[in-house]
Design a protein around this motif. Structure first.
Motif, PDB file in Angstrom:
ATOM      1  N   ASN A 142      -1.600  48.969  15.021  1.00 57.58           N
ATOM      2  CA  ASN A 142      -1.380  49.168  16.456  1.00 57.58           C
ATOM      3  C   ASN A 142       0.104  49.317  16.775  1.00 57.58           C
ATOM      4  OD1 ASN A 142      -4.069  49.155  17.308  1.00 57.58           O
ATOM      5  ND2 ASN A 142      -4.118  46.932  17.427  1.00 57.58           N
TER       6      ASN A 142
ATOM      7  N   ARG B 211     -13.508  42.343  23.307  1.00 55.50           N
ATOM      8  CA  ARG B 211     -12.308  42.426  24.149  1.00 55.50           C
ATOM      9  C   ARG B 211     -12.716  42.585  25.598  1.00 55.50           C
ATOM     10  NH1 ARG B 211      -7.634  42.471  21.351  1.00 55.50           N
ATOM     11  NH2 ARG B 211      -7.938  42.806  19.141  1.00 55.50           N
TER      12      ARG B 211
ATOM     13  N   ALA C 261      -4.495  45.201  11.463  1.00 59.18           N
ATOM     14  CA  ALA C 261      -4.744  45.685  12.828  1.00 59.18           C
ATOM     15  C   ALA C 261      -3.478  45.597  13.669  1.00 59.18           C
ATOM     16  CB  ALA C 261      -5.868  44.870  13.475  1.00 59.18           C
ATOM     17  N   GLU C 262      -2.768  44.496  13.561  1.00 57.23           N
ATOM     18  CA  GLU C 262      -1.537  44.320  14.331  1.00 57.23           C
ATOM     19  C   GLU C 262      -0.494  45.363  13.936  1.00 57.23           C
ATOM     20  OE1 GLU C 262       1.897  40.971  14.401  1.00 57.23           O
ATOM     21  OE2 GLU C 262      -0.155  40.240  14.610  1.00 57.23           O
TER      22      GLU C 262
ATOM     23  N   ASP D 217     -12.908  43.823  15.342  1.00 58.74           N
ATOM     24  CA  ASP D 217     -13.434  42.876  16.329  1.00 58.74           C
ATOM     25  C   ASP D 217     -14.925  42.641  16.115  1.00 58.74           C
ATOM     26  OD1 ASP D 217     -10.971  42.550  17.511  1.00 58.74           O
ATOM     27  OD2 ASP D 217     -11.390  43.865  19.219  1.00 58.74           O
TER      28      ASP D 217
ATOM     29  N   ASP E 196      -6.692  41.173  10.362  1.00 64.02           N
ATOM     30  CA  ASP E 196      -5.923  40.996  11.597  1.00 64.02           C
ATOM     31  C   ASP E 196      -4.477  41.451  11.429  1.00 64.02           C
ATOM     32  OD1 ASP E 196      -8.120  40.063  12.986  1.00 64.02           O
ATOM     33  OD2 ASP E 196      -7.687  37.955  12.560  1.00 64.02           O
TER      34      ASP E 196
ATOM     35  N   ALA F 162      -6.408  53.821  14.984  1.00 62.87           N
ATOM     36  CA  ALA F 162      -5.990  52.480  15.389  1.00 62.87           C
ATOM     37  C   ALA F 162      -7.009  51.856  16.345  1.00 62.87           C
ATOM     38  CB  ALA F 162      -4.611  52.532  16.039  1.00 62.87           C
ATOM     39  N   ARG F 163      -7.477  52.635  17.317  1.00 59.79           N
ATOM     40  CA  ARG F 163      -8.448  52.111  18.286  1.00 59.79           C
ATOM     41  C   ARG F 163      -9.771  51.763  17.608  1.00 59.79           C
ATOM     42  NH1 ARG F 163     -12.366  54.781  20.511  1.00 59.79           N
ATOM     43  NH2 ARG F 163     -11.455  56.804  20.011  1.00 59.79           N
TER      44      ARG F 163
ATOM     45  N   ARG G 252      -9.467  48.660  15.370  1.00 56.00           N
ATOM     46  CA  ARG G 252      -9.485  47.423  16.155  1.00 56.00           C
ATOM     47  C   ARG G 252     -10.904  47.081  16.594  1.00 56.00           C
ATOM     48  NH1 ARG G 252      -7.288  47.850  21.830  1.00 56.00           N
ATOM     49  NH2 ARG G 252      -9.460  48.318  22.137  1.00 56.00           N
ATOM     50  N   ASP G 253     -11.642  48.083  17.055  1.00 59.62           N
ATOM     51  CA  ASP G 253     -13.017  47.842  17.495  1.00 59.62           C
ATOM     52  C   ASP G 253     -13.899  47.367  16.339  1.00 59.62           C
ATOM     53  OD1 ASP G 253     -12.183  48.643  19.996  1.00 59.62           O
ATOM     54  OD2 ASP G 253     -13.150  50.623  19.892  1.00 59.62           O
TER      55      ASP G 253
END
Length: 180
Positions: free
Chosen positions: A32, A112, A28-29, A105, A25, A97-98, A101-102
């Motif tokens: 992004n 999301r 990821a933060e 998750d 996490d 980045a996208r 995140r996916d």
């Protein structure tokens, strides 16, 4: 066209390294945030993506951005960004980045969603909606809110590929079709 398989390989590699230290996490933060900084500044994007600038210049810019971050950069992210500079792959950063995140998750069991309403929703309403969507999907739902006056009233929630539409606009359109 950007080759998504390249971005996917980098995102997966960063995820694997970040997961070893349970820092997914945080990475990821920061990833992004880094991608957002680069995306919002045309001058910065030019320096990082233009082949007229040397690898050393791009490397110094990346290091400067990493140093200016509010919290110290995660080692997995810093090393990945250095590798992207070395391999001239910074153009893939938004996709990396996208996808990261996916993948993060999916690994965490999150999905999301986006909620659209005619007026801003109160935090309590968002929390209640989030709980309802979690019961429907049997997954942890992370919601992003959006205001669109054209919905007239009610809310529409899209979670994953499913749209839950309770907007007044949609109900009026359905009534109009039935009355024809």
């Amino acid at each position: 066209m950007v080759n998504v398989s390249i971005a996917r390989r980098y995102a997966r590699a960063i995820l694997d390294v970040a997961a070893e230290g349970n820092r997914t996490d945080a990475v990821a933060e920061q990833l992004n945030a880094f991608a957002a900084v680069v995306g919002k500044s045309p001058d910065l994007s030019d320096v990082l993506l233009n082949p007229a600038y040397s690898r050393a210049q791009r490397s110094r810019v990346v290091e400067a951005i990493l140093q200016s971050m509010p919290s110290p950069a995660e080692p997995a992210l810093a090393n990945a960004l250095r590798l992207l500079v070395d391999r001239n792959r910074l153009g893939y950063l938004p996709d990396i980045a996208r996808l990261f995140r996916d993948m993060a998750d999916a690994r965490a069991g999150r999905v999301r969603g986006q909620v659209t309403s005619a007026a801003p929703l109160s935090p309590d309403a968002v929390t209640q909606l989030q709980k309802s969507l979690q019961q429907l999907t049997q997954r942890n739902v992370v919601l992003e809110t959006r205001v669109d006056p054209s919905v007239l009233g009610g809310v529409a929630a899209q979670v994953g590929g499913t749209l839950y539409d309770g907007t007044l606009r949609t109900q009026l359109e359905e009534m109009r079709r039935q009355l024809k």
